[in-house]
Scaffold this active site. Sequence first.
Site, mmCIF file in Angstrom:
data_model
loop_
_atom_site.group_PDB
_atom_site.id
_atom_site.type_symbol
_atom_site.label_atom_id
_atom_site.label_comp_id
_atom_site.label_asym_id
_atom_site.label_seq_id
_atom_site.Cartn_x
_atom_site.Cartn_y
_atom_site.Cartn_z
ATOM 1 N N ARG A 95 0.807 -1.221 0.000
ATOM 2 C CA ARG A 95 0.000 0.000 0.000
ATOM 3 C C ARG A 95 0.846 1.280 0.000
ATOM 4 O O ARG A 95 0.332 2.364 -0.212
ATOM 5 C CB ARG A 95 -0.945 -0.001 1.202
ATOM 6 C CG ARG A 95 -2.190 -0.840 0.955
ATOM 7 C CD ARG A 95 -3.073 -0.892 2.183
ATOM 8 N NE ARG A 95 -2.572 -1.818 3.191
ATOM 9 C CZ ARG A 95 -2.967 -1.820 4.456
ATOM 10 N NH1 ARG A 95 -3.824 -0.918 4.893
ATOM 11 N NH2 ARG A 95 -2.488 -2.713 5.304
ATOM 12 N N GLY A 128 3.257 -15.809 6.799
ATOM 13 C CA GLY A 128 2.591 -15.401 8.034
ATOM 14 C C GLY A 128 3.552 -15.065 9.158
ATOM 15 O O GLY A 128 4.734 -15.421 9.129
ATOM 16 N N LYS A 175 29.976 23.819 4.489
ATOM 17 C CA LYS A 175 30.065 22.375 4.322
ATOM 18 C C LYS A 175 31.414 21.892 4.805
ATOM 19 O O LYS A 175 32.441 22.467 4.435
ATOM 20 C CB LYS A 175 29.885 22.004 2.859
ATOM 21 C CG LYS A 175 29.867 20.504 2.618
ATOM 22 C CD LYS A 175 30.566 20.091 1.347
ATOM 23 C CE LYS A 175 32.058 19.979 1.534
ATOM 24 N NZ LYS A 175 32.778 19.433 0.376
ATOM 25 N N ARG A 185 43.187 42.016 -7.652
ATOM 26 C CA ARG A 185 42.102 42.565 -8.452
ATOM 27 C C ARG A 185 42.689 43.646 -9.358
ATOM 28 O O ARG A 185 43.766 44.193 -9.089
ATOM 29 C CB ARG A 185 41.016 43.167 -7.560
ATOM 30 C CG ARG A 185 41.520 44.317 -6.738
ATOM 31 C CD ARG A 185 40.513 44.787 -5.710
ATOM 32 N NE ARG A 185 40.984 46.011 -5.111
ATOM 33 C CZ ARG A 185 40.707 46.377 -3.854
ATOM 34 N NH1 ARG A 185 39.978 45.612 -3.070
ATOM 35 N NH2 ARG A 185 41.153 47.514 -3.388
ATOM 36 N N GLY A 205 -6.293 -8.250 14.721
ATOM 37 C CA GLY A 205 -6.708 -9.418 15.477
ATOM 38 C C GLY A 205 -7.488 -8.944 16.709
ATOM 39 O O GLY A 205 -7.056 -8.006 17.381
ATOM 40 N N ALA A 220 38.856 43.501 -0.602
ATOM 41 C CA ALA A 220 37.541 43.210 -1.160
ATOM 42 C C ALA A 220 37.660 42.916 -2.650
ATOM 43 O O ALA A 220 38.492 43.495 -3.345
ATOM 44 C CB ALA A 220 36.610 44.398 -0.931
ATOM 45 N N ASN A 234 1.229 1.788 7.002
ATOM 46 C CA ASN A 234 0.902 0.956 5.845
ATOM 47 C C ASN A 234 0.829 1.726 4.540
ATOM 48 O O ASN A 234 0.929 1.146 3.473
ATOM 49 C CB ASN A 234 -0.426 0.226 6.077
ATOM 50 C CG ASN A 234 -0.320 -0.764 7.223
ATOM 51 O OD1 ASN A 234 0.509 -1.668 7.187
ATOM 52 N ND2 ASN A 234 -1.106 -0.561 8.254
ATOM 53 N N ASN A 278 36.529 25.328 -3.771
ATOM 54 C CA ASN A 278 37.153 24.124 -3.209
ATOM 55 C C ASN A 278 37.208 22.993 -4.213
ATOM 56 O O ASN A 278 37.822 21.978 -3.964
ATOM 57 C CB ASN A 278 36.414 23.672 -1.952
ATOM 58 C CG ASN A 278 34.941 23.421 -2.207
ATOM 59 O OD1 ASN A 278 34.339 24.035 -3.082
ATOM 60 N ND2 ASN A 278 34.362 22.520 -1.445
HETATM 61 C C1 UD1 Z 1 -0.928 -9.177 12.620
HETATM 62 C C2 UD1 Z 1 -1.587 -10.005 13.712
HETATM 63 C C3 UD1 Z 1 -2.873 -9.303 14.174
HETATM 64 C C4 UD1 Z 1 -2.503 -7.894 14.663
HETATM 65 C C5 UD1 Z 1 -1.762 -7.137 13.584
HETATM 66 C C6 UD1 Z 1 -1.305 -5.812 14.110
HETATM 67 C C7 UD1 Z 1 -1.069 -12.283 13.120
HETATM 68 C C8 UD1 Z 1 -1.524 -13.545 12.496
HETATM 69 N N1 UD1 Z 1 -1.921 -11.300 13.152
HETATM 70 O O1 UD1 Z 1 -1.810 -9.046 11.541
HETATM 71 O O2 UD1 Z 1 -3.470 -10.025 15.214
HETATM 72 O O3 UD1 Z 1 -3.696 -7.221 15.025
HETATM 73 O O4 UD1 Z 1 -0.629 -7.882 13.144
HETATM 74 O O5 UD1 Z 1 -0.767 -5.044 13.074
HETATM 75 O O6 UD1 Z 1 0.054 -12.219 13.587
HETATM 76 N N2 UD1 Z 1 5.513 -10.119 8.428
HETATM 77 C C9 UD1 Z 1 6.631 -10.822 8.065
HETATM 78 N N3 UD1 Z 1 6.473 -12.038 7.463
HETATM 79 C C10 UD1 Z 1 5.258 -12.570 7.198
HETATM 80 C C11 UD1 Z 1 4.122 -11.840 7.579
HETATM 81 C C12 UD1 Z 1 4.279 -10.620 8.202
HETATM 82 O O7 UD1 Z 1 7.760 -10.379 8.278
HETATM 83 O O8 UD1 Z 1 5.216 -13.653 6.643
HETATM 84 C C13 UD1 Z 1 5.692 -8.813 9.085
HETATM 85 C C14 UD1 Z 1 5.158 -7.672 8.257
HETATM 86 O O9 UD1 Z 1 6.187 -7.069 7.487
HETATM 87 C C15 UD1 Z 1 4.676 -6.696 9.327
HETATM 88 C C16 UD1 Z 1 4.278 -7.601 10.475
HETATM 89 O O10 UD1 Z 1 4.936 -8.829 10.268
HETATM 90 O O11 UD1 Z 1 5.687 -5.839 9.789
HETATM 91 C C17 UD1 Z 1 2.780 -7.782 10.560
HETATM 92 O O12 UD1 Z 1 2.312 -8.318 9.370
HETATM 93 P P1 UD1 Z 1 0.870 -7.974 8.808
HETATM 94 O O13 UD1 Z 1 0.632 -8.784 7.579
HETATM 95 O O14 UD1 Z 1 0.675 -6.534 8.764
HETATM 96 O O15 UD1 Z 1 -0.008 -8.521 10.017
HETATM 97 P P2 UD1 Z 1 -1.347 -9.285 10.020
HETATM 98 O O16 UD1 Z 1 -1.076 -10.745 9.854
HETATM 99 O O17 UD1 Z 1 -2.322 -8.642 9.149
HETATM 100 CA CA CA Z 2 0.290 -4.277 9.189
#
Ligand code: UD1
Ligand code: CA
Length: 433
Positions: free
Chosen positions: A16, A82, A332, A421, A143, A404, A225, A367
Site C-alpha cells: 500500500r 505469516g 560544508k 584585483r 486481530g 575586497a 501501511n 574548493n
Molecule cells: C498481525 C496479527 C494481528 C494484529 C496485527 C497488528 C497475526 C496472524 N496477526 O496481523 O493479530 O492485530 O498484526 O498489526 O500475527 N511479516 C513478516 N512475514 C510474514 C508476515 C508478516 O515479516 O510472513 C511482518 C510484516 O512485514 C509486518 C508484520 O509482520 O511488519 C505484521 O504483518 P501484517 O501482515 O501486517 O499482520 P497481520 O497478519 O495482518
Molecule cells: Ca500491518
Amino acid sequence: MHDLGCIVLCAGQGTRMKTKRPKVLHEAAGKALYAWSLDWALALKANPIQAVLGYEKEQVREGIENHYGKQVQTVVQDKQRGTGHAVQVAFENLAPCKRVLVLYGDTPLLTLDTLKALCLLQENTKSEISMLTAYVKNPFGYGRIVRDNNIKEIIEERNASAEQKEITEINPGIYVFDYEFLKAGLANLKPNEVTKELYLTDLIAQAQKPIGSIEVSDKEIVGVNDMVQLAKADRLLRRRINEEWMREGVEMLDYKTTYIDSEVKLSPGVVLEQGVILRGACEIGPGVRIGAYSVLQDAKVGENSIVGPFARLRPGAVLESDCKIGNFVEVKKSHFGKGSKASHLAYIGDAEIGEACNIGAGTITCNYDGQKKHKTKIDNGVFMGSNATLVAPLHLGDSSYVGAGSVINQDVPAKALGLGRARQENKKDWVKK
Ligand code: UD1
Ligand code: CA
C-alpha cells in the site's frame, strides 16, 4: 545465557506504500522505520537481535549492516507465510535466551517506556506470554482479543464471526514470550484453514498460564501501511520530540514548524526560530540561537553561536563557541574557531578557519577544481574583504587581510594584505567624449 532476545519482523513489502522502496526503509522523524524498533531493542539491551527480511532483502540488509554492524543479525524469510512463520525462521537462528521480544519493523509510535514495562511484566510474572493490547474506534483488520477476563485467544479479521468483529480490544502484535514456551509453541503451529498462513497469534490459545497484558493508547500502536499513515506518524513523532526538548529548556518560537530529527542533540537555552529544520545527528550547544528557515544537517554548533536566519549548515560543519553564520551562508565540512563570523552571503567548503576571523559578505571558497576537493586553511584573526574568491588549496596566515573583490590563488603570509584585483581607473570626461 542471554536474558532478552528480540525478533523484528521486516519481511513485508508494504504494497500500500505504492513505492518500490521497501516499507521499512521509509523514514519517520528522520529515522528509518525499522531503526525505531532496532534502537528500542538495543536500549533494552536485547541480545541477540534478529531482523527478519524478505521483500528487497538486500537493500534492507545493507541499511541495517551499515548502521548496526554486528549488533543486529539478519535472516531471510523467502516467502511470507505469516507472522508465525516469520518468527519460526528467526527463532531457528536465535541463540538461546530467557525471553524473546517480538516487534514489527513498521510501528515507530511505540515508546521505550511501554516496551520496558512489557519486559518487566513478563520478568515479574514469569508468564508464557506478555503482550500489549489497545482499544481502537475502528478495529477493522486487527486481530481481536477474546477474553473470559483473562485473554483466551486472538481471532484475526478474516476468521472472526460477526459478533467477534464487534470487539474493539485489539492485538497490536507486540509480545514477550518465554523462550521455552515459544520454542514448543512454534513447533506446534498449524496453517490457518482459510489463509494457509502460520499465525503467531495462535500461540495465545496454547498458553497454560494466564497471559500478561498492558493496555496502551491507540496512538502508540498504529503501524505504517501507506503514505498517509507515514505522514501522520512523522508528525506525531516530531510533536513528541519537540515537546521533549521544550521540557529540557529549548525554546521554540513556533513548535509546529520546527522539524527536529530523532538523533539531534540540543542543550538548554537553545532558541529555535520559526521553520528551523535540524536533520541527522546535529548537536547544538547551550544558548545557541538558530534563526528562521535555517536548515542544518549533521552539524555541530558551539555555545552561544548564532546561525541564520536562512542559513544552511551541511554535514561536517563545526562551529566552536560564539560564532556567527548569517543569512544565505552555506557551510560544508568546515571548522570555524571560536568567535569567527560569516555574516552574509558566503559559501565555505572544506575550510579550516581559526579564531576571531571575519569572513566578508560574498566570500566563496573555490574548493572544487572539477575533479578534486581542496582545502582552505585560514589562521586566527584573518579579515576577509567582501566578495573574496579563495581558490583552494590555500593558506591565509595569522591576522592577514584580503582586499575586497580579490581573487586569491596564492597563500597570504601572516599580517600581510592579499590583493588580487584590477586597479580602478577613472576616465576623465569620458561621458562628454
Ligand atoms: C498481525 C496479527 C494481528 C494484529 C496485527 C497488528 C497475526 C496472524 N496477526 O496481523 O493479530 O492485530 O498484526 O498489526 O500475527 N511479516 C513478516 N512475514 C510474514 C508476515 C508478516 O515479516 O510472513 C511482518 C510484516 O512485514 C509486518 C508484520 O509482520 O511488519 C505484521 O504483518 P501484517 O501482515 O501486517 O499482520 P497481520 O497478519 O495482518
Ligand atoms: Ca500491518
